[in-house]
Scaffold this motif. Structure first.
Motif, PDB file in Angstrom:
ATOM      1  N   VAL A 212       0.835  -1.205   0.000  1.00 13.00           N
ATOM      2  CA  VAL A 212       0.000   0.000   0.000  1.00 13.00           C
ATOM      3  C   VAL A 212       0.870   1.254   0.000  1.00 13.00           C
ATOM      4  CG1 VAL A 212      -1.635   1.349   1.388  1.00 13.00           C
ATOM      5  CG2 VAL A 212      -2.012  -1.085   1.042  1.00 13.00           C
ATOM      6  N   VAL A 213       1.898   1.277   0.835  1.00 13.02           N
ATOM      7  CA  VAL A 213       2.761   2.457   0.924  1.00 13.02           C
ATOM      8  C   VAL A 213       3.462   2.718  -0.410  1.00 13.02           C
ATOM      9  CG1 VAL A 213       4.879   3.353   1.983  1.00 13.02           C
ATOM     10  CG2 VAL A 213       3.069   2.404   3.399  1.00 13.02           C
ATOM     11  N   THR A 214       4.011   1.681  -1.022  1.00 18.80           N
ATOM     12  CA  THR A 214       4.690   1.900  -2.298  1.00 18.80           C
ATOM     13  C   THR A 214       3.702   2.276  -3.391  1.00 18.80           C
ATOM     14  OG1 THR A 214       4.625  -0.469  -2.775  1.00 18.80           O
ATOM     15  CG2 THR A 214       6.647   0.398  -1.798  1.00 18.80           C
ATOM     16  N   SER A 215       2.489   1.780  -3.316  1.00 17.38           N
ATOM     17  CA  SER A 215       1.475   2.133  -4.308  1.00 17.38           C
ATOM     18  C   SER A 215       1.023   3.580  -4.143  1.00 17.38           C
ATOM     19  CB  SER A 215       0.281   1.192  -4.181  1.00 17.38           C
ATOM     20  OG  SER A 215      -0.756   1.602  -5.021  1.00 17.38           O
TER      21      SER A 215
ATOM     22  N   LEU B 102       9.296   8.562  -5.853  1.00 16.26           N
ATOM     23  CA  LEU B 102       8.341   8.818  -4.784  1.00 16.26           C
ATOM     24  C   LEU B 102       7.648  10.148  -5.039  1.00 16.26           C
ATOM     25  CD1 LEU B 102      10.314   7.756  -1.597  1.00 16.26           C
ATOM     26  CD2 LEU B 102       8.504   6.523  -2.752  1.00 16.26           C
ATOM     27  N   SER B 103       6.357  10.179  -4.806  1.00 14.22           N
ATOM     28  CA  SER B 103       5.603  11.418  -4.989  1.00 14.22           C
ATOM     29  C   SER B 103       4.382  11.388  -4.097  1.00 14.22           C
ATOM     30  CB  SER B 103       5.183  11.572  -6.448  1.00 14.22           C
ATOM     31  OG  SER B 103       4.270  10.559  -6.804  1.00 14.22           O
ATOM     32  N   ALA B 104       3.866  12.559  -3.810  1.00 18.00           N
ATOM     33  CA  ALA B 104       2.640  12.676  -3.020  1.00 18.00           C
ATOM     34  C   ALA B 104       1.649  13.480  -3.836  1.00 18.00           C
ATOM     35  CB  ALA B 104       2.926  13.363  -1.695  1.00 18.00           C
ATOM     36  N   GLY B 105       0.424  13.026  -3.839  1.00 18.33           N
ATOM     37  CA  GLY B 105      -0.606  13.711  -4.603  1.00 18.33           C
ATOM     38  C   GLY B 105      -1.936  13.627  -3.885  1.00 18.33           C
TER      39      GLY B 105
ATOM     40  N   GLY C  26      -5.827  11.489   0.345  1.00 23.76           N
ATOM     41  CA  GLY C  26      -7.032  10.699   0.609  1.00 23.76           C
ATOM     42  C   GLY C  26      -6.760   9.522   1.522  1.00 23.76           C
ATOM     43  N   VAL C  27      -5.673   8.820   1.289  1.00 27.75           N
ATOM     44  CA  VAL C  27      -5.311   7.687   2.152  1.00 27.75           C
ATOM     45  C   VAL C  27      -4.985   8.172   3.559  1.00 27.75           C
ATOM     46  CG1 VAL C  27      -3.587   5.883   2.525  1.00 27.75           C
ATOM     47  CG2 VAL C  27      -4.550   6.230   0.257  1.00 27.75           C
ATOM     48  N   ALA C  28      -4.311   9.317   3.661  1.00 26.31           N
ATOM     49  CA  ALA C  28      -3.992   9.872   4.983  1.00 26.31           C
ATOM     50  C   ALA C  28      -5.266  10.246   5.739  1.00 26.31           C
ATOM     51  CB  ALA C  28      -3.078  11.082   4.832  1.00 26.31           C
ATOM     52  N   VAL C  29      -6.226  10.840   5.035  1.00 26.32           N
ATOM     53  CA  VAL C  29      -7.501  11.195   5.666  1.00 26.32           C
ATOM     54  C   VAL C  29      -8.199   9.937   6.178  1.00 26.32           C
ATOM     55  CG1 VAL C  29      -9.833  12.044   5.179  1.00 26.32           C
ATOM     56  CG2 VAL C  29      -7.847  13.351   4.428  1.00 26.32           C
TER      57      VAL C  29
END
Length: 107
Positions: free
Chosen positions: A55-58, A66-69, A74-77
């Motif tokens: 999940v983390v790598t996905s 590595l990138s955040a979008g 959404g996953v963090a929420v």
């Protein structure tokens, strides 16, 4: 490091076989006796650890780096809501709404 589709499926197959071997060979060596407490704990935590890694790598990778979008937010929420004991359905729905809203705003 970028993996081809074939390499990804080979990695998944290898991890599956490894998990099956650990769960199958361990009890075979122990026989009718109960597994040691420490070994049982390690075996029980293998599947969640592998799932978390996938999940983390996905979530944090776009295929090349590595990138955040929006999907990461959404996953963090959803994770924060689950820590607050919000029902899973509502946490997933909130994650979808936040992700869609951010994608709409960003472009």
């Amino acid at each position: 490091m970028t993996l081809s589709e074939t390499q990804v499926w080979l990695l998944i197959a290898a991890l599956t076989v490894m998990g099956l071997l650990v769960k199958g060979i361990g009890p075979a060596f122990v026989g009718g006796r109960a597994l040691p407490r420490r070994a049982s704990g390690v075996i029980a935590l293998m599947a969640p650890a592998l799932l978390t890694a996938l999940v983390v790598t996905s979530v944090l990778s776009d295929g090349r780096q590595l990138s955040a979008g929006a999907d990461t937010v959404g996953v963090a929420v959803a994770g924060c809501l689950l820590l607050l004991r919000v029902p899973l359905l509502w946490a997933c729905l909130a994650a979808v709404v936040v992700t869609a809203g951010l994608r709409l705003l960003v472009g």
